[in-house]
Design a protein around this motif. Structure first.
Motif, mmCIF file in Angstrom:
data_model
loop_
_atom_site.group_PDB
_atom_site.id
_atom_site.type_symbol
_atom_site.label_atom_id
_atom_site.label_comp_id
_atom_site.label_asym_id
_atom_site.label_seq_id
_atom_site.Cartn_x
_atom_site.Cartn_y
_atom_site.Cartn_z
ATOM 1 N N ASN A 8 0.834 -1.204 0.000
ATOM 2 C CA ASN A 8 0.000 0.000 0.000
ATOM 3 C C ASN A 8 0.868 1.254 0.000
ATOM 4 O O ASN A 8 0.582 2.236 -0.692
ATOM 5 N N ASP A 53 -7.498 -2.881 -5.723
ATOM 6 C CA ASP A 53 -7.770 -3.109 -4.306
ATOM 7 C C ASP A 53 -8.446 -4.478 -4.168
ATOM 8 O O ASP A 53 -9.562 -4.680 -4.649
ATOM 9 N N ARG A 107 -8.830 -6.151 -1.124
ATOM 10 C CA ARG A 107 -9.132 -6.421 0.289
ATOM 11 C C ARG A 107 -10.363 -7.312 0.435
ATOM 12 O O ARG A 107 -10.351 -8.289 1.195
ATOM 13 N N CYS A 160 -4.783 -7.559 5.967
ATOM 14 C CA CYS A 160 -5.654 -6.524 5.412
ATOM 15 C C CYS A 160 -6.950 -6.344 6.199
ATOM 16 O O CYS A 160 -7.683 -5.374 5.962
ATOM 17 N N LYS A 187 -7.409 -0.599 2.716
ATOM 18 C CA LYS A 187 -7.183 -1.094 1.368
ATOM 19 C C LYS A 187 -6.126 -2.192 1.382
ATOM 20 O O LYS A 187 -5.349 -2.308 2.330
ATOM 21 N N MET A 200 -3.737 -3.256 -1.743
ATOM 22 C CA MET A 200 -3.444 -3.065 -3.159
ATOM 23 C C MET A 200 -2.592 -4.203 -3.721
ATOM 24 O O MET A 200 -1.506 -4.493 -3.215
#
Length: 219
Positions: free
Chosen positions: A69, A110, A112, A130, A135, A137
């Motif tokens: 991230n 994203d 998640r 996460c 988020k 990524m």
């Protein structure tokens, strides 16, 4: 080309700065090439990232989510994969910090929700990192990995010469500026891309995991 072409629908194009963020990879002790530790040899879990097969990081599993991230947020275009080599080779690279490959981030997504849904559907699974983040990524782009002897060595002396803080350890979070990134990429790109050997090695490990699971279920 990746072994498995994923569906890129829903992925966003990514335009980053010409910098390279270093990301530590837990690697196998049982292979000569420094592939990811897929058999939990280091006691830190079975790793599926970087995923050479799909040319992604963070899609197949929730791994280093906070670090990735940060890389995306700070707009680094390149991820440099480094490790402290402890593999089968008895070469001069033993116990040295090497950069054995890189990826250029071309697309991001994203994921998640994907990882949380997988966690919720898997009884007994460890909570993914996460879960505590807004988020997660994942990144996609061309990967380039070289043989051990072609790796780029990072030393404390080099970091000092290039004016970066920290030492050549797994905790190092260097983001290499363009001039130094070009030196690293130039070195790696001058060597043969061995990504197919990395894929073949982890495929063997996958088979070993399946055989181990089958043996466990039959007892």
């Amino acid at each position: 080309m990746p072994k498995t072409q994923i569906n890129l629908e829903g992925w966003q194009d990514y335009r980053g700065n010409i910098t390279g963020a270093l990301l530590y990879v837990e690697t196998s002790h049982q292979s000569i090439v420094p592939v990811r530790d897929q058999l939990n040899e280091n006691g830190k879990g079975c790793f599926f990232e970087p995923n050479y097969e799909t040319s992604t990081y963070g899609l197949i599993s929730c791994c280093n989510a906070k670090n990735m991230n940060s890389i995306v947020k700070n707009k680094s275009r390149y991820v440099l994969f480094g490790t402290r080599y402890e593999g089968m080779s008895a070469s001069d690279f033993k116990n040295k910090y090497v950069i054995m490959g890189y990826m250029r981030i071309d697309k991001i997504k994203d994921v998640r929700t994907r990882h949380i849904q997988k966690y919720m559907a898997t009884p007994g699974a460890a909570e993914p990192e996460c879960m505590q983040l807004e988020k997660d990524m994942a990144v996609w782009g061309p990967m380039y990995f070289v043989a051990l002897e072609d790796s780029f060595v990072i030393s404390d002396e080099l970091l000092k010469e290039w004016d970066y803080k920290g030492r050549a350890t797994r905790q190092l979070k260097a983001v290499f500026r363009e001039e130094h990134l070009n030196i690293i990429l130039g070195h790696l790109n001058s060597k043969k891309n061995m990504i197919e050997e990395y894929v073949a090695t982890v495929e063997e490990y996958k088979e070993a995991l399946v055989e181990s699971d089958d043996a466990t279920q039959s007892t």
